[in-house]
Structure formats: C-alpha cells, structure tokens
Design an enzyme around this catalytic site. Structure first.
Site, PDB file in Angstrom:
ATOM      1  N   LYS A   1     -22.001 -58.637  45.504  1.00  0.00           N
ATOM      2  CA  LYS A   1     -21.196 -58.350  46.193  1.00  0.00           C
ATOM      3  C   LYS A   1     -20.477 -58.072  46.591  1.00  0.00           C
ATOM      4  CE  LYS A   1     -17.793 -60.584  47.709  1.00  0.00           C
ATOM      5  NZ  LYS A   1     -16.919 -61.707  48.483  1.00  0.00           N
TER       6      LYS A   1
ATOM      7  N   ASP B   1     -19.975 -57.061  51.681  1.00  0.00           N
ATOM      8  CA  ASP B   1     -19.915 -58.466  52.413  1.00  0.00           C
ATOM      9  C   ASP B   1     -18.037 -57.302  53.289  1.00  0.00           C
ATOM     10  OD1 ASP B   1     -18.811 -60.324  53.555  1.00  0.00           O
ATOM     11  OD2 ASP B   1     -17.290 -61.285  51.737  1.00  0.00           O
TER      12      ASP B   1
ATOM     13  N   LYS C   1     -17.087 -57.672  56.635  1.00  0.00           N
ATOM     14  CA  LYS C   1     -16.631 -58.693  57.783  1.00  0.00           C
ATOM     15  C   LYS C   1     -16.604 -58.222  58.874  1.00  0.00           C
ATOM     16  CE  LYS C   1     -15.264 -61.971  54.995  1.00  0.00           C
ATOM     17  NZ  LYS C   1     -15.679 -61.647  53.405  1.00  0.00           N
TER      18      LYS C   1
ATOM     19  N   ASP D   1     -14.951 -54.929  65.541  1.00  0.00           N
ATOM     20  CA  ASP D   1     -14.824 -53.936  66.273  1.00  0.00           C
ATOM     21  C   ASP D   1     -15.604 -54.003  67.340  1.00  0.00           C
ATOM     22  OD1 ASP D   1     -13.198 -51.466  67.268  1.00  0.00           O
ATOM     23  OD2 ASP D   1     -12.980 -51.312  64.932  1.00  0.00           O
TER      24      ASP D   1
ATOM     25  N   THR E   1     -13.736 -69.937  53.785  1.00  0.00           N
ATOM     26  CA  THR E   1     -13.683 -71.479  53.119  1.00  0.00           C
ATOM     27  C   THR E   1     -12.243 -70.921  53.628  1.00  0.00           C
ATOM     28  OG1 THR E   1     -14.226 -69.359  52.198  1.00  0.00           O
ATOM     29  CG2 THR E   1     -15.843 -70.985  52.680  1.00  0.00           C
TER      30      THR E   1
ATOM     31  N   ARG F   1     -15.505 -66.408  40.910  1.00  0.00           N
ATOM     32  CA  ARG F   1     -14.432 -66.648  39.929  1.00  0.00           C
ATOM     33  C   ARG F   1     -15.625 -67.665  38.835  1.00  0.00           C
ATOM     34  NH1 ARG F   1      -8.751 -66.479  43.522  1.00  0.00           N
ATOM     35  NH2 ARG F   1     -10.310 -66.560  45.333  1.00  0.00           N
TER      36      ARG F   1
END
Length: 232
Positions: free
Chosen positions: A35, A62, A64, A67, A118, A211
């Site tokens: 990613k 990624d 997001k 617009d 999340t 992580r």
C-alpha cells in the site's frame, strides 16, 4: 480484477522512497502487494509506484480521493496509468464521483470506496455528519450500496462490518479490511480493529497489514506468521 483469493497488503507508511525500498528489501518476495498512502505518495509521487512494480509487487494506491467527478476521473486515470492495481475514493463523495473514478480507472485498476474510516467510532462519526449514528454496520451497508450502484470494485470497511457486507453483496463487492492487529497487539490510533484470521473469516478479500508488521523487530518473520494465520 479476476480471482477472489485473499491478498495480504503491507502498508508502506514511511516518509520517503528510500525507506520504502529498505522496508520491502527486509520483507522479501512474500510481500507481493504493498500500500502506498498519502504520506509516501506526497513525498515520492508516481515514481514510487513504478519502483514497487519493478520489484514485482502489486500496488494499492490509497489516496482516498474526494473531489468533483471531473477531477477524480482524471486522478483515477493517472493512477491506472502509473500501474496501480487498486485505488481508494471516499464513498461519501457520492455516486457520480465514484462512477467517474471507475470510468477513469478502467479495467485494470479496481476502485474501492471507503465507507467509514476505522479510526472513527459511532460518536465521532455522528459529530462529523451532524446526526446521531446508532449502529456502525448500518452506515457501512448504506455506503456499500452506493458503491455497488456506482460500479465500484469493492469497499473499505472495518472487520466488524465485513461479514454483513459479504452477506448482502457476496462477491459483487470485494471487501478490504484495514486496522488489522494480532491478538493482544496495540490498536494505536484505530478505533475498530480485528485480527488477521477474523478479517479473513469475515469475508475480506484484501487485508492491510501496517504497524503489526512494519514496526516489528523482524518484519519478515512477523509477515510470515500473519500470513500463516490467514492461511496463505
């Protein structure tokens, strides 16, 4: 976007291309999908996507996007041209915007509509939307319907909502689950987390590992252990 096998995606949440390359070198060939998010893409641009492709890794971009449709269509077209396999937009941008993203991305880059981040719980989401939010799953399902109507490849949601999305949409919507942590691991800044095995059991097609892998002392060993939990 053929095939429905589960894919593990490692998040390269690092500030520059040099550190991204160092991380993938440590992870080795089992890290076959990565990613590239806002931090890394803002620093390194499309070149980092090309670099990952040259290493033989698929790329989930990624960003997001949120617009006006014309702008999102152009950005999605550029993402597809760079070689991204997946691209995110915000479902709350509306049907016309998602449709524009799908059109721009074409057939080789799947558009995933982000339902509810999340990092948010029901109270925080209600504050942002200016109305009470009762059940998070209901909000995710509402936005998933919008994404499907717009022709999206899939949606992004928490592991706790993935099973409901899969039950309603089956394979019509691919589900990507972020916020994955091993049992007993720290949730960090995530409000809704699940284990890798739970994400797979709930019907996720893509599972993002951040992580939990990248902050480990031995990222390659941790990735191998998590892939084992996922049955990969």
């Amino acid at each position: 976007m053929a095939g429905v096998s589960v894919r593990a995606i490692v998040a390269l949440d690092v500030p520059d291309a040099r550190r991204a390359a160092a991380l993938t070198a440590r992870l080795g060939p089992s890290c076959d999908f990565v990613k590239v998010g806002l931090e890394l893409f803002t620093a390194a641009g499309p070149a980092v996507v090309r670099a990952m492709l040259e290493e033989g890794r698929d790329v989930f971009l990624d960003l997001k996007l949120h617009d006006i449709p014309t702008t999102v269509r152009g950005a999605a077209k550029s993402a597809a041209a760079a070689g991204a396999a997946l691209l995110t937009v915000h479902a709350s941008g509306g049907r016309a915007m998602i449709e524009a993203a799908v059109e721009g991305a074409g057939t080789k880059c799947g558009v995933l509509a982000v339902t509810v981040l999340t990092s948010l719980d029901a109270a925080q989401l209600g504050e942002a939307w200016g109305r009470p939010v009762g059940e998070m799953t209901a909000e995710v399902l509402r936005l998933a319907e919008l994404a499907r109507a717009a022709g999206a490849h899939g949606i992004v949601c928490g592991g706790g909502e993935a099973a409901a999305v899969r039950a309603r949409h089956g394979e019509a919507l691919a589900v990507l689950v972020p916020g994955v942590r091993r049992a007993g691991g720290s949730a960090d800044d995530q409000a809704r987390v699940v284990t890798p095995a739970s994400a797979v059991a709930s019907g996720a097609r893509y599972v993002v590992l951040g992580r939990a892998v990248t902050a480990a002392g031995d990222p390659a060993a941790e990735l191998a252990a998590i892939r084992g939990e996922m049955g990969l």
